[in-house]
Design an enzyme around this catalytic site. Sequence first.
Site, PDB file in Angstrom:
ATOM      1  N   ASP A   1      58.983 -14.942 -52.310  1.00 39.44           N
ATOM      2  CA  ASP A   1      60.130 -15.266 -53.151  1.00 39.44           C
ATOM      3  C   ASP A   1      61.365 -14.819 -52.368  1.00 39.44           C
ATOM      4  O   ASP A   1      61.640 -13.619 -52.246  1.00 39.44           O
ATOM      5  CB  ASP A   1      60.004 -14.537 -54.490  1.00 39.44           C
TER       6      ASP A   1
ATOM      7  N   TYR B   1      60.737  -9.582 -60.273  1.00 36.74           N
ATOM      8  CA  TYR B   1      61.534 -10.072 -61.392  1.00 36.74           C
ATOM      9  C   TYR B   1      60.666 -10.033 -62.660  1.00 36.74           C
ATOM     10  O   TYR B   1      59.487 -10.436 -62.619  1.00 36.74           O
ATOM     11  CB  TYR B   1      62.018 -11.497 -61.091  1.00 36.74           C
TER      12      TYR B   1
ATOM     13  N   LYS C   1      70.116 -19.222 -58.267  1.00 33.43           N
ATOM     14  CA  LYS C   1      70.876 -18.104 -57.723  1.00 33.43           C
ATOM     15  C   LYS C   1      71.694 -18.553 -56.498  1.00 33.43           C
ATOM     16  O   LYS C   1      72.536 -19.414 -56.628  1.00 33.43           O
ATOM     17  CB  LYS C   1      69.910 -16.970 -57.417  1.00 33.43           C
TER      18      LYS C   1
ATOM     19  N   ARG D   1      59.930 -38.898 -62.489  1.00 31.76           N
ATOM     20  CA  ARG D   1      59.181 -37.628 -62.418  1.00 31.76           C
ATOM     21  C   ARG D   1      58.523 -37.511 -61.040  1.00 31.76           C
ATOM     22  O   ARG D   1      58.432 -36.434 -60.469  1.00 31.76           O
ATOM     23  CB  ARG D   1      58.137 -37.536 -63.540  1.00 31.76           C
TER      24      ARG D   1
HETATM   25  O1  P1T Z   1      65.431 -17.979 -63.806  1.00 34.17           O
HETATM   26  P1  P1T Z   1      64.621 -18.874 -62.932  1.00 34.17           P
HETATM   27  O2  P1T Z   1      65.409 -19.876 -62.178  1.00 34.17           O
HETATM   28  O3  P1T Z   1      63.435 -19.457 -63.644  1.00 34.17           O
HETATM   29  O4  P1T Z   1      64.022 -17.924 -61.748  1.00 34.17           O
HETATM   30  C1  P1T Z   1      63.136 -16.871 -61.974  1.00 34.17           C
HETATM   31  C2  P1T Z   1      63.290 -15.839 -60.893  1.00 34.17           C
HETATM   32  C3  P1T Z   1      62.361 -15.784 -59.859  1.00 34.17           C
HETATM   33  N1  P1T Z   1      62.459 -14.881 -58.859  1.00 34.17           N
HETATM   34  C4  P1T Z   1      63.465 -14.001 -58.803  1.00 34.17           C
HETATM   35  C5  P1T Z   1      63.545 -13.019 -57.684  1.00 34.17           C
HETATM   36  C6  P1T Z   1      64.447 -14.007 -59.796  1.00 34.17           C
HETATM   37  O5  P1T Z   1      65.440 -13.116 -59.707  1.00 34.17           O
HETATM   38  C7  P1T Z   1      64.359 -14.928 -60.876  1.00 34.17           C
HETATM   39  C8  P1T Z   1      65.345 -14.950 -61.991  1.00 34.17           C
HETATM   40  N2  P1T Z   1      66.066 -13.758 -62.113  1.00 34.17           N
HETATM   41  C9  P1T Z   1      67.021 -13.494 -63.046  1.00 34.17           C
HETATM   42  C10 P1T Z   1      67.390 -14.340 -64.003  1.00 34.17           C
HETATM   43  C11 P1T Z   1      67.662 -12.164 -62.908  1.00 34.17           C
HETATM   44  O6  P1T Z   1      68.757 -11.932 -63.467  1.00 34.17           O
HETATM   45  O7  P1T Z   1      67.096 -11.316 -62.218  1.00 34.17           O
END
Ligand code: P1T
Length: 383
Positions: free
Chosen positions: A172, A98, A197, A46
Site C-alpha cells: 500500500d 489503516y 489521497k 464496467r
Molecule cells: O478511503 P479509501 O479510498 O477507500 O482508502 C482506504 C485506505 C487504504 N490505505 C490507506 C493507507 C489509507 O490511508 C486509506 C484511507 N485512509 C483514510 C481515510 C485516513 O484518513 O487514514
Amino acid sequence: MKFNTKTIHGNQQHEPATGAVMPPIFQTSTFAQSSPGKHKGYEYARAANPTRTALENAFAAIENGTHGFAFASGLSAIDCVLRLLNPEDEVIAGDDLYGGTYRMFTRLFAKYGLKFTFVDFNDANNIIKHLTEKTKLVWLETPTNPLMKIADIKAITTIVKSKNKNILVAVDNTFATPYLQLPLDLGADIVMHSATKYLGGHSDLVMGALMVKDAKLAEEIHFIQFAAGAVAGPMDSFLALRGVKTLHIRMQRHCENGNSIAKYLVKHPKVKEVFYPGLETHSSFEIAKKQMKDFGGMVSFKLKDESQKAAFAFLEHLKVFTLAESLGGVESLANHPVTMTHASIPKKERDAIGISDSLIRLSVGIEDSEDLLKDIETAFSFV
Ligand code: P1T
C-alpha cells in the site's frame, strides 16, 4: 522518461477523434456495436471506459508497472487483491495499518476462511517464523498509517520470494506515492493506492488503484474488477488524471513542509514523541533514507499530556489545518486516530501498538509553512 515527465505524459495519447489534449469525460454506460460483438474496443463501461483507460495507463506509468486499474475506492482495490486468494490461504500483514484495511481483513474476509497474521515489520526478519506453506500474500503499508513505521520492501520481498516465489507481495503505497518509492522496482508484485489521497491530491474524489508488472496477474485483476464491478467512474477518473499530472510538484512541497513541521514538533515542550521517517531518531531512519527519495508530508505525534481532553483541545483550536479524516490533499488536515480513522481497531490492539489518546496525525498540505507553524503554535496554547 524520467518521473516528472511520466506523471504528465506517461502512456498518454491525445484523444484520437479530436486531438483533445485531455481525455474527455466519457459519461456513458455503453457503446454502440455495428453487429453483435463488433465494436471499437469498448462495450460496456464496467469493463472499460476511455477516460478510465487513460487514467489506468497513467497509473501503470508512474509506478513502473505494465498495467493499472482504477477502483471505486482504496478499500475496493484491497478487496480485489484479497479475491485473488482462496479459503484457508494465509496473509501476513503489518501490525500498523489503516483502520479500514484492518476492518476488511478481520471482519469481512476472515469469515471466508482467510487467516491473517499481523507482524511488526520494523525488522524484516520478523516475517520468517510466520511464513508457512499456506502463506499466499504479504501486505505491507510503508510508511504505516498512523505510526509512520517503515518496512524494508526489498529485504522483505527477498525473504518471502526465497521461501516461495509464488507468494504475492503487495505494498500500500498511499503515504509514500511513487514520487518517493517504487515498490515494483523493489520486487513487490502489486502496488495499491487509496488514490483518494496524494494521487488525486485535491480531496475531491474517492478512488483506489492497483498497479502490477505481470501480465497473468493483470488478467486476474482485470477479471475481478469486471466481475465484482467496483470501478472508478469517468468523472472521478478525469479528476484523478488531472491530479496525477501535478503529483511531483505537490509532493516536493509536502515533503518540505512535512520536514519543517516534524522538526518544529520535536523541539516543542508539550510534545512527547514525533513519528516522521525523516528524523534521525526514527527507528528505521536508515531504511527510510535508502528506500525513499524524501520523507513525505505525513507527521504523527503524541502530546506529553496523555489525556484525550488535551488532544481534543489542540484539534479544536486549529484554524488553517482542518480537523477531518483523509490525507494527501493540497490542504492541511489533522486527525485523531483513536476516535476517527482507527476507531474500528479494538482498543486492546490499538494500545498494544501505541495508537493512544494523545496521538495526533497531521497531513501537511502545500500552504506556506509559516502559516502552518503559527496555527500549530496557537493550538498548543490551549493544551
Ligand atoms: O478511503 P479509501 O479510498 O477507500 O482508502 C482506504 C485506505 C487504504 N490505505 C490507506 C493507507 C489509507 O490511508 C486509506 C484511507 N485512509 C483514510 C481515510 C485516513 O484518513 O487514514
